[in-house]
Motif scaffolding. Structure first.
Motif, PDB file in Angstrom:
ATOM      1  N   TYR A 254      34.764  27.786  49.024  1.00 57.78           N
ATOM      2  CA  TYR A 254      34.184  28.507  47.894  1.00 57.78           C
ATOM      3  C   TYR A 254      34.167  30.011  48.157  1.00 57.78           C
ATOM      4  O   TYR A 254      34.448  30.817  47.262  1.00 57.78           O
ATOM      5  N   ARG A 255      33.849  30.403  49.382  1.00 54.17           N
ATOM      6  CA  ARG A 255      33.824  31.828  49.726  1.00 54.17           C
ATOM      7  C   ARG A 255      35.213  32.429  49.530  1.00 54.17           C
ATOM      8  O   ARG A 255      35.359  33.529  48.979  1.00 54.17           O
ATOM      9  N   ALA A 256      36.252  31.722  49.973  1.00 55.45           N
ATOM     10  CA  ALA A 256      37.618  32.210  49.805  1.00 55.45           C
ATOM     11  C   ALA A 256      37.974  32.321  48.319  1.00 55.45           C
ATOM     12  O   ALA A 256      38.619  33.281  47.885  1.00 55.45           O
ATOM     13  N   LEU A 257      37.538  31.343  47.528  1.00 59.11           N
ATOM     14  CA  LEU A 257      37.773  31.386  46.088  1.00 59.11           C
ATOM     15  C   LEU A 257      37.007  32.544  45.458  1.00 59.11           C
ATOM     16  O   LEU A 257      37.536  33.267  44.610  1.00 59.11           O
ATOM     17  N   TYR A 258      35.766  32.726  45.883  1.00 54.32           N
ATOM     18  CA  TYR A 258      34.925  33.812  45.375  1.00 54.32           C
ATOM     19  C   TYR A 258      35.601  35.160  45.606  1.00 54.32           C
ATOM     20  O   TYR A 258      35.619  36.026  44.725  1.00 54.32           O
ATOM     21  N   ASP A 259      36.164  35.343  46.787  1.00 53.77           N
ATOM     22  CA  ASP A 259      36.806  36.618  47.121  1.00 53.77           C
ATOM     23  C   ASP A 259      37.943  36.952  46.173  1.00 53.77           C
ATOM     24  O   ASP A 259      38.227  38.130  45.918  1.00 53.77           O
ATOM     25  N   THR A 260      38.603  35.921  45.629  1.00 45.99           N
ATOM     26  CA  THR A 260      39.727  36.173  44.713  1.00 45.99           C
ATOM     27  C   THR A 260      39.249  36.403  43.284  1.00 45.99           C
ATOM     28  O   THR A 260      40.034  36.863  42.450  1.00 45.99           O
ATOM     29  N   ARG A 261      37.966  36.103  42.991  1.00 48.87           N
ATOM     30  CA  ARG A 261      37.496  36.130  41.604  1.00 48.87           C
ATOM     31  C   ARG A 261      36.310  37.054  41.368  1.00 48.87           C
ATOM     32  O   ARG A 261      35.856  37.169  40.226  1.00 48.87           O
ATOM     33  N   ARG A 262      35.822  37.727  42.411  1.00 51.45           N
ATOM     34  CA  ARG A 262      34.577  38.492  42.267  1.00 51.45           C
ATOM     35  C   ARG A 262      34.705  39.657  41.290  1.00 51.45           C
ATOM     36  O   ARG A 262      33.696  40.134  40.767  1.00 51.45           O
ATOM     37  N   ASP A 263      35.916  40.122  41.024  1.00 53.06           N
ATOM     38  CA  ASP A 263      36.112  41.225  40.085  1.00 53.06           C
ATOM     39  C   ASP A 263      36.419  40.740  38.670  1.00 53.06           C
ATOM     40  O   ASP A 263      36.669  41.561  37.774  1.00 53.06           O
ATOM     41  N   ASP A 264      36.415  39.433  38.482  1.00 53.77           N
ATOM     42  CA  ASP A 264      36.684  38.850  37.166  1.00 53.77           C
ATOM     43  C   ASP A 264      35.502  37.957  36.803  1.00 53.77           C
ATOM     44  O   ASP A 264      35.437  36.798  37.195  1.00 53.77           O
ATOM     45  N   MET A 265      34.546  38.516  36.061  1.00 49.40           N
ATOM     46  CA  MET A 265      33.299  37.805  35.783  1.00 49.40           C
ATOM     47  C   MET A 265      33.524  36.494  35.037  1.00 49.40           C
ATOM     48  O   MET A 265      32.844  35.499  35.295  1.00 49.40           O
ATOM     49  N   LYS A 266      34.507  36.460  34.142  1.00 47.76           N
ATOM     50  CA  LYS A 266      34.761  35.224  33.404  1.00 47.76           C
ATOM     51  C   LYS A 266      35.222  34.123  34.343  1.00 47.76           C
ATOM     52  O   LYS A 266      34.727  32.997  34.301  1.00 47.76           O
ATOM     53  N   LYS A 267      36.186  34.460  35.240  1.00 52.13           N
ATOM     54  CA  LYS A 267      36.668  33.465  36.189  1.00 52.13           C
ATOM     55  C   LYS A 267      35.564  33.040  37.146  1.00 52.13           C
ATOM     56  O   LYS A 267      35.453  31.873  37.516  1.00 52.13           O
ATOM     57  N   LEU A 268      34.733  34.020  37.557  1.00 58.56           N
ATOM     58  CA  LEU A 268      33.661  33.701  38.496  1.00 58.56           C
ATOM     59  C   LEU A 268      32.626  32.786  37.854  1.00 58.56           C
ATOM     60  O   LEU A 268      32.149  31.830  38.476  1.00 58.56           O
ATOM     61  N   THR A 269      32.300  33.055  36.599  1.00 55.78           N
ATOM     62  CA  THR A 269      31.324  32.227  35.883  1.00 55.78           C
ATOM     63  C   THR A 269      31.831  30.797  35.753  1.00 55.78           C
ATOM     64  O   THR A 269      31.048  29.839  35.811  1.00 55.78           O
ATOM     65  N   ASN A 270      33.145  30.635  35.587  1.00 59.90           N
ATOM     66  CA  ASN A 270      33.725  29.300  35.433  1.00 59.90           C
ATOM     67  C   ASN A 270      34.199  28.716  36.766  1.00 59.90           C
ATOM     68  O   ASN A 270      35.076  27.856  36.794  1.00 59.90           O
ATOM     69  N   SER A 271      33.618  29.206  37.857  1.00 59.92           N
ATOM     70  CA  SER A 271      33.946  28.688  39.197  1.00 59.92           C
ATOM     71  C   SER A 271      32.641  28.287  39.872  1.00 59.92           C
ATOM     72  O   SER A 271      32.101  29.013  40.698  1.00 59.92           O
ATOM     73  N   ALA A 272      32.122  27.140  39.485  1.00 57.11           N
ATOM     74  CA  ALA A 272      30.778  26.738  39.888  1.00 57.11           C
ATOM     75  C   ALA A 272      30.774  25.937  41.173  1.00 57.11           C
ATOM     76  O   ALA A 272      31.693  25.173  41.457  1.00 57.11           O
ATOM     77  N   LEU A 273      29.721  26.124  41.943  1.00 55.10           N
ATOM     78  CA  LEU A 273      29.465  25.312  43.134  1.00 55.10           C
ATOM     79  C   LEU A 273      28.179  24.537  42.920  1.00 55.10           C
ATOM     80  O   LEU A 273      27.133  25.125  42.624  1.00 55.10           O
ATOM     81  N   LEU A 274      28.255  23.228  43.050  1.00 57.54           N
ATOM     82  CA  LEU A 274      27.078  22.371  42.954  1.00 57.54           C
ATOM     83  C   LEU A 274      26.777  21.802  44.332  1.00 57.54           C
ATOM     84  O   LEU A 274      27.598  21.092  44.904  1.00 57.54           O
ATOM     85  N   GLU A 275      25.606  22.110  44.864  1.00 62.08           N
ATOM     86  CA  GLU A 275      25.152  21.538  46.124  1.00 62.08           C
ATOM     87  C   GLU A 275      24.088  20.489  45.822  1.00 62.08           C
ATOM     88  O   GLU A 275      23.102  20.769  45.148  1.00 62.08           O
ATOM     89  N   ILE A 276      24.297  19.280  46.319  1.00 60.40           N
ATOM     90  CA  ILE A 276      23.386  18.178  46.028  1.00 60.40           C
ATOM     91  C   ILE A 276      22.587  17.850  47.279  1.00 60.40           C
ATOM     92  O   ILE A 276      23.151  17.543  48.334  1.00 60.40           O
ATOM     93  N   ASP A 277      21.274  17.951  47.166  1.00 62.85           N
ATOM     94  CA  ASP A 277      20.380  17.726  48.303  1.00 62.85           C
ATOM     95  C   ASP A 277      20.384  16.268  48.752  1.00 62.85           C
ATOM     96  O   ASP A 277      20.525  15.348  47.945  1.00 62.85           O
TER      97      ASP A 277
END
Length: 333
Positions: A254-277
């Protein structure tokens, strides 16, 4: 976890390049009056199409089942009671590239892809290879980096000491698969115990151990895609259990994906991480969370707009919306 299932249509899709078959099962229990879409599933090592068939047939998935045609792919040689493969196993990149044959055979232009574990790695590669054929990709426990040297070395030693045979599961393979799938699960939980028993029964009675061992080796020999995620243009949902063996690897992905999308808010918003406890095997232990996450994701990419949303999903987008660079950097240490 065992359930009664409606009989599904199955087709074999042959790859001339690999000289191998993908066995594909179509699970279509949709209502003709509903808007519909297609999801192609790609299973993990040690599994086959039935892991996703079970998920889709859970009561929690009923609303989605009524609206989605599911295309469950069995990777070559991993189908129940498969014959021995007479060649080396394809790389995960080759498996991903040839998945396009499934879409072509079914006359589908676009699909959303859902993959788990090794299947998530293959699904991500497919989305990178065919951006115009993939509407979105949902990844359960994706690992994008190469396997550790110790992991590869241990697997090679295990195979030298105890080569896998068609009906004999090597102890090293079984130990890896149990850790890979159940991580730090609460072994006193009755659902976990039941799921592990069913998983082991299938390992010993349904799997071709030789073929499975070849698939494990192929997965261990994967190349690094974390450094190529700029090529992944589709919207992405990442799901990880906090007790999963791959939790840290998923966050690195996810961090690697985030680095490619952090300047594109639309792509970042549609790149969700769900952590399940409190779970490791999210498909087996948390189908309700998977159902809600998939609905959020599919509606976010413009599918199933008429499907009512029943409740919010705590944890979805937690890192997508509040993922600072300090937090991102900590995942590297």
């Amino acid at each position: 976890m065992s359930q009664q299932h409606k009989e599904m249509k199955s087709v074999k899709v042959h790859s001339k390049i690999l000289n191998l078959d993908y066995t594909v099962f179509i699970q279509d229990e949709t209502c003709p009056s509903q808007q519909r879409c297609h999801i192609m599933t790609v299973h993990d090592v040690g599994c086959d199409y039935t892991s996703f068939q079970h998920l889709v047939s859970c009561p929690e998935m009923a609303e989605l089942k009524n609206r989605i045609i599911w295309i469950h792919v069995n990777l070559p040689g991993q189908e129940p009671n498969a014959a021995d493969l007479e060649r080396s196993y394809p790389t995960v990149q080759e498996l991903a590239q040839e998945l396009i044959l499934v879409l072509n055979h079914l006359n589908l232009h676009e699909v959303t892809v859902l993959g788990e574990g090794a299947g998530a790695n293959i699904a991500a590669r497919f989305a990178m290879q065919y951006p115009n054929r993939c509407l979105g990709v949902a990844l359960v426990h994706p690992t994008g980096a190469t396997a550790s040297f110790f992991q590869v070395f241990k697997e090679k030693i295990n195979h030298l000491l105890e080569p896998a045979r068609s009906h004999h599961m090597a102890e090293g393979d079984e130990a890896f698969l149990l850790w890979h799938r159940y991580g730090q699960s609460n072994m006193e939980n009755q659902l976990v115990q039941s799921n592990i028993k069913e998983f082991q029964d299938k390992l010993y009675h349904n799997r071709n151990a030789k073929n499975l061992s070849l698939f494990i080796e192929s997965f261990f020999n994967r190349t690094n895609i974390n450094e190529r995620l700029c090529e992944l243009h589709a919207d992405v949902l990442i799901v990880v259990g906090k007790k999963a063996s791959a939790e840290e690897e998923c966050k690195k992905f996810y961090r690697a994906l985030y680095d490619t999308r952090r300047d594109d808010m639309k792509k970042l918003t549609n790149s969700a991480l769900l952590e399940i406890d409190d779970v490791a095997d999210v498909i087996g232990e948390a189908p309700d969370k998977i159902a809600l996450a998939l609905q959020f994701f599919l509606q976010g990419i413009g599918l199933l707009p008429a499907m009512p949303m029943k409740k919010e999903l705590p944890g979805l987008g937690r890192m997508s919306k509040r993922f600072s660079m300090d937090e991102a950097n900590r995942l590297n240490h």
